[in-house]
Write an enzyme that holds these catalytic residues in place. Structure first.
Site, PDB file in Angstrom:
ATOM      1  CB  SER A  50     -60.034 -80.010 -38.219  1.00  0.00           C
ATOM      2  OG  SER A  50     -59.992 -81.107 -38.476  1.00  0.00           O
ATOM      3  CE  LYS A 118     -60.583 -78.188 -46.661  1.00  0.00           C
ATOM      4  NZ  LYS A 118     -59.931 -77.018 -45.558  1.00  0.00           N
ATOM      5  CD  GLU A 120     -57.976 -72.395 -43.439  1.00  0.00           C
ATOM      6  OE1 GLU A 120     -57.894 -71.317 -43.219  1.00  0.00           O
ATOM      7  OE2 GLU A 120     -58.265 -73.402 -42.741  1.00  0.00           O
ATOM      8  CD  GLU A 187     -65.019 -73.842 -41.237  1.00  0.00           C
ATOM      9  OE1 GLU A 187     -63.988 -74.173 -41.873  1.00  0.00           O
ATOM     10  OE2 GLU A 187     -65.118 -73.763 -39.818  1.00  0.00           O
TER      11      GLU A 187
HETATM   12  O1  KIV Z   1     -59.631 -78.956 -41.258  1.00  0.00           O
HETATM   13  C1  KIV Z   1     -60.969 -79.215 -41.285  1.00  0.00           C
HETATM   14  O2  KIV Z   1     -61.284 -80.433 -40.888  1.00  0.00           O
HETATM   15  C2  KIV Z   1     -61.600 -78.585 -42.333  1.00  0.00           C
HETATM   16  C3  KIV Z   1     -63.123 -78.628 -42.246  1.00  0.00           C
HETATM   17  C4  KIV Z   1     -63.745 -77.912 -41.131  1.00  0.00           C
HETATM   18  C5  KIV Z   1     -63.871 -78.321 -43.679  1.00  0.00           C
HETATM   19  O3  KIV Z   1     -61.224 -77.714 -43.241  1.00  0.00           O
END
Ligand code: KIV
Length: 277
Positions: A50, A118, A120, A187
């Site tokens: 983000s 992390k 997706e 999400e």
């Molecule tokens: O990129 C991000 O901030 C995220 C959150 C919205 C979980 O993946």
């Protein structure tokens, strides 16, 4: 000699142990001072992709690069001491095949010192999750609304609101859990689906626009601080950073223009001038 107090960083075991316990607190951060301020209050800090939208002004997270994630990951590591740090893998860095995913995840971990990555995780990504976990990389999964898939979804829309979508999200969650992810972000899904996933998977779930029944919550910090006019429905603004910042900019501009800044206390004087005054 003063004794330095060694602060212990939370580990993947602390995070996994939070399943069905006190909710995990997670916030996003992209820079050292923000990470330092939140460090005492959170269990995890997510260096989310983000960052592309809230810091770099991109329209989506698709344009985020490895270099951006590494630079922001390093800053957050420098600013924090006890939180568990997860860095997002950017779009295009893990989808090709599990080996590419491993190489890019290893680079992020080596160059930032973060503790996990992390991804997706559509159902196809379960293989990459297993591959990375087997080779020493803790992986957080991210299911439901997957912002990197914005161009396929045709916008940022909540997922799982019809039977086919529900089945797809459940399948993604089941596969990522079976593949060994240590935690899972859910999400933008209907609350009952978030609860069903939380009951189904063995890892802690961390909701964003999901349900208070998840094992933890995450939010984009800049949204929660009120830095933007528009925020998604699921954001609760705990501050008015936009108001505070605009007022400060307006005041500074006015004081420069009327020459009241810098004032007496904000300029240097020769020592001799000081004595005589
Ligand atoms: O990129 C991000 O901030 C995220 C959150 C919205 C979980 O993946």
């Amino acid at each position: 000699m003063s004794k330095q107090v060694q602060v212990r960083r939370k580990t993947v075991r602390d995070i996994a142990a939070a399943k069905n316990g006190v909710p995990l607190v997670c916030l996003t951060a992209y820079d050292a001072p923000t990470a330092a301020l939140m460090d005492d209050h959170v269990d995890l800090i997510l260096v989310g992709d983000s960052v592309g939208m809230v810091v770099h002004g991109l329209q989506s997270t698709v344009g985020v690069t490895m270099e951006m994630m590494i630079m922001h990951g390093q800053a957050v590591m420098r600013g924090s001491q006890q939180a568990f740090i997860v860095v997002d893998m950017p779009f295009g860095s893990y989808e090709t095949n599990p080996d590419v995913a491993f190489l890019n995840a290893a680079r992020i971990m080596k160059e930032t010192g973060c503790q996990a990555v992390k991804i997706e995780s559509g159902a196809y990504a379960a293989e990459a999750v297993r591959h990375m976990v087997d080779r020493g990389i803790p992986v957080m999964a991210h299911v439901g609304l997957r912002p990197q898939a914005v161009n396929v979804a045709g916008g940022f829309r909540a997922m799982g609101r019809n039977d086919a979508e529900r089945e797809r999200v459940l399948d993604e969650a089941r596969k990522a859990d079976e593949a060994g992810c240590f935690a899972m972000v859910i999400e933008g899904v209907s609350e009952d689906l978030a609860i069903e996933i939380t009951k189904m998977v063995s890892c802690p779930t961390i909701g964003i626009g999901a349900s208070a029944q998840c094992d933890g919550q995450v939010i984009v910090t800049n949204d929660m601080l009120g830095q933007f006019d528009w925020v998604p429905k699921f954001v609760r603004k705990n501050a008015d950073l936009r108001g505070v910042m605009s007022q400060a900019f307006e005041k500074y501009a006015a004081e420069v223009r009327d020459r009241s800044f810098p004032g007496e206390k904000e300029v240097y004087r020769l020592q001799s001038d000081k004595k005589s005054s």
